[in-house]
Design a protein around this motif. Sequence first.
Motif, PDB file in Angstrom:
ATOM      1  N   LYS A  17       0.715  -1.126  -0.023  1.00 58.05           N
ATOM      2  CA  LYS A  17       0.158   0.069   0.091  1.00 58.05           C
ATOM      3  C   LYS A  17       0.739   1.244  -0.129  1.00 58.05           C
ATOM      4  CE  LYS A  17      -1.097   0.428   4.888  1.00 58.05           C
ATOM      5  NZ  LYS A  17       0.040  -0.117   5.283  1.00 58.05           N
ATOM      6  N   THR A  35       0.609   8.022   7.457  1.00 55.57           N
ATOM      7  CA  THR A  35       0.414   8.112   8.658  1.00 55.57           C
ATOM      8  C   THR A  35       1.172   7.089   9.816  1.00 55.57           C
ATOM      9  OG1 THR A  35      -1.393   6.587   8.629  1.00 55.57           O
ATOM     10  CG2 THR A  35      -1.917   8.827   8.334  1.00 55.57           C
ATOM     11  N   GLY A  36       1.661   5.969   9.344  1.00 55.10           N
ATOM     12  CA  GLY A  36       2.628   5.054   9.963  1.00 55.10           C
ATOM     13  C   GLY A  36       3.892   5.864  10.496  1.00 55.10           C
ATOM     14  N   ALA A  37       4.399   6.674   9.693  1.00 55.09           N
ATOM     15  CA  ALA A  37       5.483   7.443   9.967  1.00 55.09           C
ATOM     16  C   ALA A  37       5.211   8.161  11.218  1.00 55.09           C
ATOM     17  CB  ALA A  37       5.942   8.413   8.632  1.00 55.09           C
ATOM     18  N   PHE A  39       3.165   7.202  13.756  1.00 52.99           N
ATOM     19  CA  PHE A  39       3.386   6.325  14.799  1.00 52.99           C
ATOM     20  C   PHE A  39       4.740   6.096  15.040  1.00 52.99           C
ATOM     21  CE2 PHE A  39      -1.152   6.014  13.703  1.00 52.99           C
ATOM     22  CZ  PHE A  39      -1.956   5.865  14.857  1.00 52.99           C
ATOM     23  N   ARG A  90      12.735   4.251   9.951  1.00 54.36           N
ATOM     24  CA  ARG A  90      12.691   3.127   9.376  1.00 54.36           C
ATOM     25  C   ARG A  90      13.504   1.721   9.836  1.00 54.36           C
ATOM     26  NH1 ARG A  90       8.352   3.738   7.241  1.00 54.36           N
ATOM     27  NH2 ARG A  90       8.073   6.142   6.885  1.00 54.36           N
ATOM     28  N   ALA A  98       6.407   0.786  17.232  1.00 53.87           N
ATOM     29  CA  ALA A  98       5.498   1.446  16.617  1.00 53.87           C
ATOM     30  C   ALA A  98       3.979   0.715  16.852  1.00 53.87           C
ATOM     31  CB  ALA A  98       5.451   1.784  15.101  1.00 53.87           C
ATOM     32  N   SER A  99       4.373  -0.390  16.844  1.00 51.24           N
ATOM     33  CA  SER A  99       2.848  -1.267  17.108  1.00 51.24           C
ATOM     34  C   SER A  99       2.515  -1.147  18.467  1.00 51.24           C
ATOM     35  CB  SER A  99       3.155  -2.803  16.605  1.00 51.24           C
ATOM     36  OG  SER A  99       2.069  -3.436  16.320  1.00 51.24           O
ATOM     37  N   ARG A 108      -3.679   7.690  19.629  1.00 48.70           N
ATOM     38  CA  ARG A 108      -4.585   7.535  18.508  1.00 48.70           C
ATOM     39  C   ARG A 108      -5.393   8.891  18.586  1.00 48.70           C
ATOM     40  NH1 ARG A 108      -3.540   2.911  16.305  1.00 48.70           N
ATOM     41  NH2 ARG A 108      -4.684   3.974  14.385  1.00 48.70           N
ATOM     42  N   GLY A 128      -2.741   4.330   5.969  1.00 48.77           N
ATOM     43  CA  GLY A 128      -2.573   3.953   7.142  1.00 48.77           C
ATOM     44  C   GLY A 128      -3.658   2.538   7.387  1.00 48.77           C
ATOM     45  N   ARG A 129      -3.904   2.517   8.736  1.00 46.35           N
ATOM     46  CA  ARG A 129      -4.766   1.209   8.929  1.00 46.35           C
ATOM     47  C   ARG A 129      -6.444   1.563   9.243  1.00 46.35           C
ATOM     48  NH1 ARG A 129       0.016   0.426   8.373  1.00 46.35           N
ATOM     49  NH2 ARG A 129       1.205  -1.562   9.362  1.00 46.35           N
ATOM     50  N   ASP A 130      -6.642   2.812   9.557  1.00 48.21           N
ATOM     51  CA  ASP A 130      -7.890   3.439  10.179  1.00 48.21           C
ATOM     52  C   ASP A 130      -8.358   4.702   9.608  1.00 48.21           C
ATOM     53  OD1 ASP A 130      -6.195   4.971  11.200  1.00 48.21           O
ATOM     54  OD2 ASP A 130      -7.013   5.319  13.111  1.00 48.21           O
ATOM     55  N   ILE A 131      -7.652   4.968   8.128  1.00 48.90           N
ATOM     56  CA  ILE A 131      -8.121   6.245   7.370  1.00 48.90           C
ATOM     57  C   ILE A 131      -9.622   6.348   7.207  1.00 48.90           C
ATOM     58  CG2 ILE A 131      -7.516   7.877   6.007  1.00 48.90           C
ATOM     59  CD1 ILE A 131      -5.385   7.207   8.316  1.00 48.90           C
ATOM     60  N   ARG A 180       1.985  -9.131  13.917  1.00 54.01           N
ATOM     61  CA  ARG A 180       1.667  -7.824  13.715  1.00 54.01           C
ATOM     62  C   ARG A 180       0.303  -7.439  13.199  1.00 54.01           C
ATOM     63  NH1 ARG A 180       4.336  -2.655  11.240  1.00 54.01           N
ATOM     64  NH2 ARG A 180       5.914  -4.160  10.042  1.00 54.01           N
ATOM     65  N   ASP A 184      -2.661  -5.404  15.240  1.00 60.49           N
ATOM     66  CA  ASP A 184      -3.186  -4.283  14.326  1.00 60.49           C
ATOM     67  C   ASP A 184      -4.618  -4.832  14.211  1.00 60.49           C
ATOM     68  OD1 ASP A 184      -0.926  -3.021  14.110  1.00 60.49           O
ATOM     69  OD2 ASP A 184      -0.740  -3.519  12.035  1.00 60.49           O
ATOM     70  N   ARG A 187      -6.568  -4.875  18.262  1.00 58.04           N
ATOM     71  CA  ARG A 187      -6.589  -3.957  19.254  1.00 58.04           C
ATOM     72  C   ARG A 187      -7.780  -3.121  19.438  1.00 58.04           C
ATOM     73  NH1 ARG A 187      -3.078  -0.664  15.527  1.00 58.04           N
ATOM     74  NH2 ARG A 187      -4.555   0.357  14.180  1.00 58.04           N
TER      75      ARG A 187
HETATM   76  O1   DC Z   1       2.539   1.400   8.082  1.00 53.99           O
HETATM   77  P1   DC Z   1       3.742   1.296   9.153  1.00 53.99           P
HETATM   78  O2   DC Z   1       4.385  -0.154   9.233  1.00 53.99           O
HETATM   79  O3   DC Z   1       4.572   2.286   8.770  1.00 53.99           O
HETATM   80  O4   DC Z   1       3.078   1.603  10.466  1.00 53.99           O
HETATM   81  C1   DC Z   1       3.844   1.222  11.676  1.00 53.99           C
HETATM   82  C2   DC Z   1       2.883   0.956  12.799  1.00 53.99           C
HETATM   83  O5   DC Z   1       1.802   1.782  13.090  1.00 53.99           O
HETATM   84  C3   DC Z   1       1.862  -0.270  12.579  1.00 53.99           C
HETATM   85  O6   DC Z   1       2.282  -1.292  13.685  1.00 53.99           O
HETATM   86  C4   DC Z   1       0.628  -0.084  12.321  1.00 53.99           C
HETATM   87  C5   DC Z   1       0.199   1.379  13.057  1.00 53.99           C
HETATM   88  N1   DC Z   1      -0.476   2.332  12.388  1.00 53.99           N
HETATM   89  C6   DC Z   1      -1.825   2.333  12.976  1.00 53.99           C
HETATM   90  O7   DC Z   1      -2.117   1.743  13.990  1.00 53.99           O
HETATM   91  N2   DC Z   1      -2.642   3.440  12.511  1.00 53.99           N
HETATM   92  C7   DC Z   1      -2.105   4.050  11.313  1.00 53.99           C
HETATM   93  N3   DC Z   1      -2.976   4.682  10.647  1.00 53.99           N
HETATM   94  C8   DC Z   1      -1.160   3.836  10.718  1.00 53.99           C
HETATM   95  C9   DC Z   1      -0.008   2.841  11.137  1.00 53.99           C
END
Ligand code: DC
Length: 230
Positions: A17, A35-37, A39, A90, A98-99, A108, A128-131, A180, A184, A187
């Motif tokens: 992605k 958005t991962g960056a 976190f 990175r 980050a997790s 959050r 991201g994960r929750d956008i 992971r 993810d 949670r």
């Molecule tokens: O996409 P990434 O691997 O850079 O994300 C790092 C961590 O942040 C991953 O464990 C999931 C979390 N994350 C999240 O919970 N919500 C997001 N919108 C983006 C990332």
Amino acid sequence: MSLSKVIAIDGPSGSGKSTIAKKLAETLGVLYIDTGAMFRSLAYTCDQRNIPMVSGPEIQNFLNSIQLDYGKSSDFLIGIDGVNLTDKIREHSVSKLASIVSQVPEVREYLLHFQRELASRVVCVMEGRDIGTVVFPDAFCKFFVTASVEIRSERRLNQLKEAGTGDMTLEQVMKDVQKRDDSDMNREVAPLKQAEDAALVDTSDMELNEVLKELTGTVQSKAEGNGIHL
Ligand code: DC
């Protein structure tokens, strides 16, 4: 009702992605937001400053006191209190941190506001994960990008090899990826899941160009249908 001008791209790690989101933003000529960056930066800085990554006043005070910068320039994608963290975040060790930090409700909540503010005035691709589910449930265009665990693990192993840290076996990487995914998706706050109105994109057997063509077409027709100028 007017929709947010956000192209939301969610999905598990290794689904491709990030590459897709970056290229799509480039093709459309709009801002790309990772958005991962965010976190990762918070996790790295908490670790450096010995802030416990659990819910409570310490992490809240930390969040109240910091200056988080995103997108200052191409070399300074992200930083905290003036420190450029673009490359540091990175490193493999930061993924695990980050997790952990992403499960803290205060974190959050803080990033939810930060992300909404950042995207309030412009068309952007936000990854991201929750956008599509939590941050911008009213995004005009949503994708959920995924691939099989096997394929995602192979991609991750190749990345590690390219970075010169590829001494893990495929089985070990697969275990990490599943762990992971599990944290993810399970949670309590804002778990990773496909929004009902998101288009599912399985990249297991698709070439990048093929995926890009499909997504660009979808975005353009949705933008047209909703009166959004790209
Ligand atoms: O996409 P990434 O691997 O850079 O994300 C790092 C961590 O942040 C991953 O464990 C999931 C979390 N994350 C999240 O919970 N919500 C997001 N919108 C983006 C990332």
